[in-house]
Design a protein around this motif. Structure first.
Motif, short mmCIF file in Angstrom:
data_model
loop_
_atom_site.label_atom_id
_atom_site.label_comp_id
_atom_site.label_asym_id
_atom_site.label_seq_id
_atom_site.Cartn_x
_atom_site.Cartn_y
_atom_site.Cartn_z
N SER A 126 0.83 -1.21 0.00
CA SER A 126 0.00 0.00 0.00
C SER A 126 0.86 1.25 0.00
O SER A 126 0.56 2.22 -0.71
CB SER A 126 -0.92 0.01 1.22
N ASP A 127 1.93 1.23 0.79
CA ASP A 127 2.84 2.38 0.83
C ASP A 127 3.49 2.61 -0.53
O ASP A 127 3.57 3.75 -0.99
CB ASP A 127 3.92 2.19 1.89
N LEU A 128 3.96 1.55 -1.16
CA LEU A 128 4.61 1.68 -2.46
C LEU A 128 3.63 2.20 -3.51
O LEU A 128 3.97 3.06 -4.32
CB LEU A 128 5.23 0.36 -2.90
N GLN A 129 2.40 1.70 -3.48
CA GLN A 129 1.39 2.17 -4.43
C GLN A 129 1.08 3.65 -4.20
O GLN A 129 0.94 4.42 -5.16
CB GLN A 129 0.13 1.32 -4.32
N ALA A 130 1.00 4.06 -2.93
CA ALA A 130 0.75 5.47 -2.62
C ALA A 130 1.92 6.34 -3.08
O ALA A 130 1.72 7.42 -3.63
CB ALA A 130 0.51 5.64 -1.12
N LYS A 131 3.15 5.85 -2.90
CA LYS A 131 4.33 6.60 -3.36
C LYS A 131 4.33 6.73 -4.88
O LYS A 131 4.64 7.80 -5.41
CB LYS A 131 5.62 5.91 -2.90
#
Length: 179
Positions: A91-96
């Motif tokens: 989720s963090d990578l997708q948000a980044k």
């Protein structure tokens, strides 16, 4: 592709030859193409292949090596699925990735795309680790590959990125007073 013969025959990997024969006969009668009620030619062929492999001690020993390798892959998959940290990282990578593409679109609305190599470099993440995320974000319609081959955020992606950030209190108060 690996076929789990034990699962197909609904038996334990420790099943003896007598059990294999009995279960095979039961399923063979049920799925034989001549059985007008429950016949299934494809399933019958799979059952015959499973039976022929598991009844032969040499073939079964070779199959069991593959089975154990496949079982280890399934265990690794189950272990990864139960690790909530992996989903958080995803989720963090997708948000980044969305934030990066959002910023690029804001900087240059006429040239909003970023190339694959540049995305890898900016996120410090190799392509093979990005493939899942790129697929997901594209399937959601949040990013797209544009005419020049680069990747850019879409309107839906901008809406998604904006929805991730809570509105500032002052903006919220302004909206409240407007009603």
């Amino acid at each position: 592709m690996f076929t789990d013969y034990y699962e197909l025959l609904e038996i334990s990997p420790r099943a003896n030859l007598e059990t294999i024969e009995g279960i095979f006969r039961y399923f063979a009668m049920r799925y034989h193409p001549d059985n007008q009620d429950t016949g299934d030619e494809v399933r019958f062929s799979e059952l015959v292949e499973a039976h022929n492999t598991l009844k032969d001690p040499v073939k079964r020993a070779q199959y069991d090596i593959e089975y154990k390798e496949h079982l280890n892959i399934r265990l690794d998959l189950a272990q990864e699925a139960s690790n909530s940290k992996g989903i958080e990282r995803d989720s963090d990578l997708q948000a980044k990735l969305l934030s990066l593409l959002y910023a690029k679109r804001r900087q240059d609305v006429n040239n909003p795309g970023i190339g694959d190599v540049e995305i890898e470099r900016l996120l410090d993440c190799p392509r093979e680790h990005l493939e899942f995320h790129l697929w997901y974000l594209k399937a959601k319609g949040w990013i797209a590959r544009i005419e020049n081959g680069t990747i850019a955020i879409t309107i839906e992606g901008i809406d998604r990125a904006n929805s991730e950030y809570p509105r500032k209190a002052a903006v919220t108060r302004l909206l409240d007073h407007a009603h």
